[in-house]
Scaffold this motif. Structure first.
Motif, PDB file in Angstrom:
ATOM      1  N   PHE A   1      -4.820  25.594 -12.106  1.00  0.00           N
ATOM      2  CA  PHE A   1      -4.582  24.684 -13.023  1.00  0.00           C
ATOM      3  C   PHE A   1      -5.862  22.913 -12.387  1.00  0.00           C
ATOM      4  N   ILE A   2      -6.179  23.225 -13.795  1.00  0.00           N
ATOM      5  CA  ILE A   2      -6.970  20.988 -13.316  1.00  0.00           C
ATOM      6  C   ILE A   2      -6.691  20.400 -14.490  1.00  0.00           C
ATOM      7  N   CYS A   3      -6.597  19.593 -14.629  1.00  0.00           N
ATOM      8  CA  CYS A   3      -7.109  18.255 -15.208  1.00  0.00           C
ATOM      9  C   CYS A   3      -7.157  17.928 -15.648  1.00  0.00           C
ATOM     10  N   GLN A   4      -7.768  17.254 -17.210  1.00  0.00           N
ATOM     11  CA  GLN A   4      -8.699  16.935 -17.794  1.00  0.00           C
ATOM     12  C   GLN A   4      -9.508  15.409 -17.164  1.00  0.00           C
ATOM     13  N   ASP A   5      -8.303  14.258 -17.289  1.00  0.00           N
ATOM     14  CA  ASP A   5      -8.351  13.039 -16.612  1.00  0.00           C
ATOM     15  C   ASP A   5      -9.336  13.092 -15.379  1.00  0.00           C
ATOM     16  N   GLY A   6      -8.782  13.931 -14.454  1.00  0.00           N
ATOM     17  CA  GLY A   6      -9.405  14.834 -12.793  1.00  0.00           C
ATOM     18  C   GLY A   6     -11.089  15.140 -13.131  1.00  0.00           C
ATOM     19  N   ILE A   7     -10.867  15.988 -14.063  1.00  0.00           N
ATOM     20  CA  ILE A   7     -12.481  15.507 -14.356  1.00  0.00           C
ATOM     21  C   ILE A   7     -13.200  14.853 -15.123  1.00  0.00           C
ATOM     22  N   ALA A   8     -12.296  14.262 -15.592  1.00  0.00           N
ATOM     23  CA  ALA A   8     -13.272  12.767 -16.168  1.00  0.00           C
ATOM     24  C   ALA A   8     -13.558  11.948 -15.054  1.00  0.00           C
ATOM     25  N   THR A   9     -12.764  11.520 -14.065  1.00  0.00           N
ATOM     26  CA  THR A   9     -13.093  11.064 -13.202  1.00  0.00           C
ATOM     27  C   THR A   9     -14.150  11.109 -12.237  1.00  0.00           C
ATOM     28  N   ALA A  10     -13.964  12.932 -12.100  1.00  0.00           N
ATOM     29  CA  ALA A  10     -14.896  13.442 -10.962  1.00  0.00           C
ATOM     30  C   ALA A  10     -16.612  13.163 -11.787  1.00  0.00           C
ATOM     31  N   ASN A  11     -16.516  13.438 -13.147  1.00  0.00           N
ATOM     32  CA  ASN A  11     -17.983  13.063 -13.624  1.00  0.00           C
ATOM     33  C   ASN A  11     -18.456  11.805 -13.663  1.00  0.00           C
ATOM     34  N   GLU A  12     -17.248  10.969 -13.651  1.00  0.00           N
ATOM     35  CA  GLU A  12     -17.623   9.284 -13.476  1.00  0.00           C
ATOM     36  C   GLU A  12     -18.453   9.243 -11.626  1.00  0.00           C
ATOM     37  N   TRP A  13     -17.559  10.078 -11.224  1.00  0.00           N
ATOM     38  CA  TRP A  13     -18.224   9.474  -9.275  1.00  0.00           C
ATOM     39  C   TRP A  13     -19.255  10.413  -9.833  1.00  0.00           C
ATOM     40  N   GLN A  14     -19.767  11.733 -10.237  1.00  0.00           N
ATOM     41  CA  GLN A  14     -21.094  12.284  -9.853  1.00  0.00           C
ATOM     42  C   GLN A  14     -22.441  11.043 -10.570  1.00  0.00           C
ATOM     43  N   GLU A  15     -21.795  10.982 -11.920  1.00  0.00           N
ATOM     44  CA  GLU A  15     -23.032   9.866 -12.684  1.00  0.00           C
ATOM     45  C   GLU A  15     -22.760   8.692 -11.756  1.00  0.00           C
ATOM     46  N   ALA A  16     -22.717   7.915 -10.958  1.00  0.00           N
ATOM     47  CA  ALA A  16     -22.462   7.275 -10.600  1.00  0.00           C
ATOM     48  C   ALA A  16     -23.166   8.082  -9.140  1.00  0.00           C
ATOM     49  N   SER A  17     -23.972   8.545  -9.080  1.00  0.00           N
ATOM     50  CA  SER A  17     -24.336   9.148  -8.092  1.00  0.00           C
ATOM     51  C   SER A  17     -25.592  10.162  -8.455  1.00  0.00           C
TER      52      SER A  17
ATOM     53  N   ARG B   1     -11.366  26.566 -12.481  1.00  0.00           N
ATOM     54  CA  ARG B   1     -10.639  26.654 -12.480  1.00  0.00           C
ATOM     55  C   ARG B   1     -10.289  27.639 -14.102  1.00  0.00           C
ATOM     56  N   ASN B   2      -8.855  28.190 -13.850  1.00  0.00           N
ATOM     57  CA  ASN B   2      -8.767  29.191 -15.122  1.00  0.00           C
ATOM     58  C   ASN B   2      -7.680  28.103 -15.816  1.00  0.00           C
ATOM     59  N   VAL B   3      -6.628  27.244 -15.680  1.00  0.00           N
ATOM     60  CA  VAL B   3      -5.831  26.324 -17.103  1.00  0.00           C
ATOM     61  C   VAL B   3      -6.189  25.038 -16.655  1.00  0.00           C
ATOM     62  N   LEU B   4      -6.777  24.812 -18.405  1.00  0.00           N
ATOM     63  CA  LEU B   4      -7.498  22.895 -17.930  1.00  0.00           C
ATOM     64  C   LEU B   4      -5.976  22.381 -18.751  1.00  0.00           C
ATOM     65  N   ILE B   5      -5.719  21.421 -18.311  1.00  0.00           N
ATOM     66  CA  ILE B   5      -4.274  20.740 -19.089  1.00  0.00           C
ATOM     67  C   ILE B   5      -4.830  19.408 -19.173  1.00  0.00           C
ATOM     68  N   ALA B   6      -4.243  19.200 -20.065  1.00  0.00           N
ATOM     69  CA  ALA B   6      -4.445  17.754 -21.120  1.00  0.00           C
ATOM     70  C   ALA B   6      -3.339  16.469 -20.580  1.00  0.00           C
ATOM     71  N   GLY B   7      -3.384  15.715 -20.613  1.00  0.00           N
ATOM     72  CA  GLY B   7      -2.237  14.707 -20.640  1.00  0.00           C
ATOM     73  C   GLY B   7      -1.570  14.311 -19.525  1.00  0.00           C
ATOM     74  N   MET B   8      -1.651  14.666 -18.330  1.00  0.00           N
ATOM     75  CA  MET B   8      -1.025  14.173 -17.184  1.00  0.00           C
ATOM     76  C   MET B   8      -2.339  14.391 -15.924  1.00  0.00           C
ATOM     77  N   SER B   9      -1.602  13.373 -15.411  1.00  0.00           N
ATOM     78  CA  SER B   9      -3.051  12.606 -14.630  1.00  0.00           C
ATOM     79  C   SER B   9      -2.859  13.924 -12.897  1.00  0.00           C
ATOM     80  N   PRO B  10      -4.113  13.892 -12.232  1.00  0.00           N
ATOM     81  CA  PRO B  10      -4.145  14.529 -11.120  1.00  0.00           C
ATOM     82  C   PRO B  10      -2.728  14.687 -10.250  1.00  0.00           C
ATOM     83  N   ASP B  11      -2.484  13.222 -10.289  1.00  0.00           N
ATOM     84  CA  ASP B  11      -1.439  12.645  -9.278  1.00  0.00           C
ATOM     85  C   ASP B  11      -0.771  13.820  -9.399  1.00  0.00           C
TER      86      ASP B  11
END
Length: 164
Positions: A60-76, A88-98
């Motif tokens: 499982f992975i969170c949509q918000d985590g991907i968004a934050t990671a992609n901000e990191w990617q963009e900044a780099s 990852r198999n299942v994308l979850i929206a509405g939940m934080s990575p933590d």
């Protein structure tokens, strides 16, 4: 806008190690095995022969985590990763990575099926290797997702609610 309940917003399987992930609208979950059509359910994933053996039924992975990671990617100055490129198999929206990370050791349900959070899906080099894009390990640190055991059979669908 109200608070969004955690739900499945994407599903991905891959029959062969190293091949691109395929987006699907629904997937059969097999208790003690994993997702029908996925490389780890067939025992042919990149890490299927890793010792010690780890249960890799569903990730499982969170949509918000991907968004934050992609901000990191963009900044780099690096390209973004799509949900399927995270491997990852299942994308979850509405939940934080933590919140997802906190499911380690917990049983949770989606559409009446039970899953047990086993460990964090620590970022590895495979997504960068498969996509040819740098940065996955650093960008997804602490937001790489959750590895879980499939405890009951059923069918996962886009829109199904996650209840922890």
């Amino acid at each position: 806008m109200g608070i969004q309940a955690a739900h499945v917003s994407g599903l991905f399987v891959c029959a062969v190690a190293g091949a691109p992930m395929k987006a699907v609208d629904q997937v059969k979950v097999m208790a003690g095995v994993g997702l029908e059509g996925d490389r780890y359910a067939a025992g042919v994933g990149t890490y299927s022969v890793q010792v010690p053996v780890k249960v890799r039924h569903v990730t499982f992975i969170c949509q918000d985590g991907i968004a934050t990671a992609n901000e990191w990617q963009e900044a780099s100055g690096l390209p973004a990763f799509t949900p399927g490129q995270t491997r990852r198999n299942v994308l979850i929206a509405g939940m934080s990575p933590d919140a997802l990370n906190n499911l380690v050791g917990c049983t949770f349900s989606i559409a009446g099926m039970l899953f047990k959070g086993l460990e964090l899906a620590t970022p590895c080099h495979q997504p960068s290797k498969v996509t040819g894009q740098e940065g996955f390990v650093d960008a997804f640190d602490n937001r790489g997702g959750l590895r879980a055991e499939a405890c009951t059979d059923g069918v996962l669908r886009i829109g199904d609610l996650l209840i922890s």
